[in-house]
Design an enzyme around this catalytic site. Structure first.
Site, PDB file in Angstrom:
ATOM      1  N   HIS A 103      81.146 -18.024  49.955  1.00 20.46           N
ATOM      2  CA  HIS A 103      81.575 -17.806  51.340  1.00 20.46           C
ATOM      3  C   HIS A 103      80.787 -18.711  52.285  1.00 20.46           C
ATOM      4  O   HIS A 103      79.744 -19.254  51.921  1.00 20.46           O
ATOM      5  CB  HIS A 103      81.380 -16.339  51.752  1.00 20.46           C
ATOM      6  CG  HIS A 103      82.468 -15.443  51.247  1.00 20.46           C
ATOM      7  ND1 HIS A 103      82.476 -14.945  49.959  1.00 20.46           N
ATOM      8  CD2 HIS A 103      83.590 -14.969  51.844  1.00 20.46           C
ATOM      9  CE1 HIS A 103      83.565 -14.202  49.789  1.00 20.46           C
ATOM     10  NE2 HIS A 103      84.259 -14.196  50.914  1.00 20.46           N
ATOM     11  N   LYS A 129      78.381 -15.273  56.710  1.00 18.28           N
ATOM     12  CA  LYS A 129      78.618 -13.950  56.111  1.00 18.28           C
ATOM     13  C   LYS A 129      77.265 -13.284  55.843  1.00 18.28           C
ATOM     14  O   LYS A 129      76.404 -13.875  55.197  1.00 18.28           O
ATOM     15  CB  LYS A 129      79.420 -14.096  54.816  1.00 18.28           C
ATOM     16  CG  LYS A 129      79.807 -12.758  54.200  1.00 18.28           C
ATOM     17  CD  LYS A 129      80.811 -12.949  53.069  1.00 18.28           C
ATOM     18  CE  LYS A 129      81.136 -11.650  52.365  1.00 18.28           C
ATOM     19  NZ  LYS A 129      81.740 -10.632  53.238  1.00 18.28           N
TER      20      LYS A 129
END
Ligand code: NAD
Length: 249
Positions: free
Chosen positions: A135, A139
């Site tokens: 990601h 995040k």
């Protein structure tokens, strides 16, 4: 034409979805709800239910709870993409909203959901499986909910086929964490955080002399539009609470 109220309309997902609903031939946005934007309604309570067939909520968990209650009270479909509900709470929704029409899913990317389905099919046939999720570097939680759900689906498929937990060859982890996290039954999950990435996942299976990798890439937020549209089109056919997109595919 399905008339949609978007709750969280000014947010990142809401903005993308309003455009997608207005672009699609069979859907139109009749109410945008978001108190942060003066061009939107501040609350669903201000909107005439007669103008709405389906409520779509991508806001916050607290707001989404109110959206589901409003939709149930007015006999409207509701599609919830907002995250932050525990499994126990969703169990409770199944009782409370048994007569309503609710779809709630933490991942509306069709490819991610299909990858889980394919992983469940492959899981009993391979000795080993590990998941790597990638990601963007904003995040804050790890591993991703999608990786945990993928691991759960794999564990269940292995157990249903009578397979034992995945074996662990490592007896000495020189640096703690090198083998990632055991999500259960030793299905290992590894999280990568990298600028430039969006949301990606490799599900790696291995057996004697062969490997199989299932890869999903979400390049941007539009990856969620097709799944949300699918849910919007189907939600009113489905009584009660539908959890996840898989039952709609
Ligand atoms: P965001 O912060 O950009 O947008 C949320 C919006 O909700 C904001 O504009 C905010 O003003 C609005 N909001 C706050 N209070 C409100 C209220 N009382 N009524 C109406 N709107 C209100 O966030 P985002 O990135 O768009 O994500 C929203 C949610 O969707 C998060 O829970 C996120 O985890 C989830 N999400 C789910 C998926 C999926 O596939 N299910 C994909 C992406 C994001």
């Amino acid at each position: 034409m399905t008339r949609i109220a978007v709750v969280g309309a000014a947010g990142r997902m809401g903005t993308m979805l309003c455009a997608a609903f207005n672009d699609a031939e069979d859907t139109t946005v009749t109410a945008k709800i978001d108190p942060s934007d003066p061009t939107c309604w501040a609350s669903l309570e201000e909107v005439a239910a007669d103008d709405i067939d389906v409520v779509v909520d991508f806001s916050t968990a607290e707001v989404a709870r109110a959206s589901v209650a409003w939709a149930a009270a007015h006999d409207r479909g509701v599609v919830v993409g907002t995250t932050g509900f525990t499994s126990d709470e969703l169990d409770q929704w199944e009782t409370t909203y048994a007569n309503a029409h609710v779809v709630v899913a933490a991942n509306f990317a069709l490819g991610a959901v299909l990858a889980q389905r394919f992983a469940a099919e492959a899981a009993p046939y391979f000795d080993r499986v590990e998941i790597i999720e990638y990601h963007h570097d904003r995040k804050v939680d790890a591993p991703s909910g999608t990786a945990l759900e993928t691991a759960r689906v794999i564990r269940e498929a292995r157990r249903a086929a009578g397979r034992a937990a995945v074996s662990e060859p490592t007896t000495a982890e020189t640096v703690k964490g090198s083998r990632g996290a055991d999500s259960g039954d030793n299905v290992r999950v590894h999280a990568v955080r990298m600028p430039g990435m969006t949301a990606h996942q490799d599900i790696i299976f291995g057996g004697p002399g062969e490997g199989l990798t299932l890869r999903h890439d979400a390049y941007d937020r539009t990856s969620f539009a097709a799944g949300v549209l699918l849910a919007v089109r189907r939600v009113r056919e489905r009584p009660g609470v539908t959890r996840g997109l898989a039952p709609l595919l």
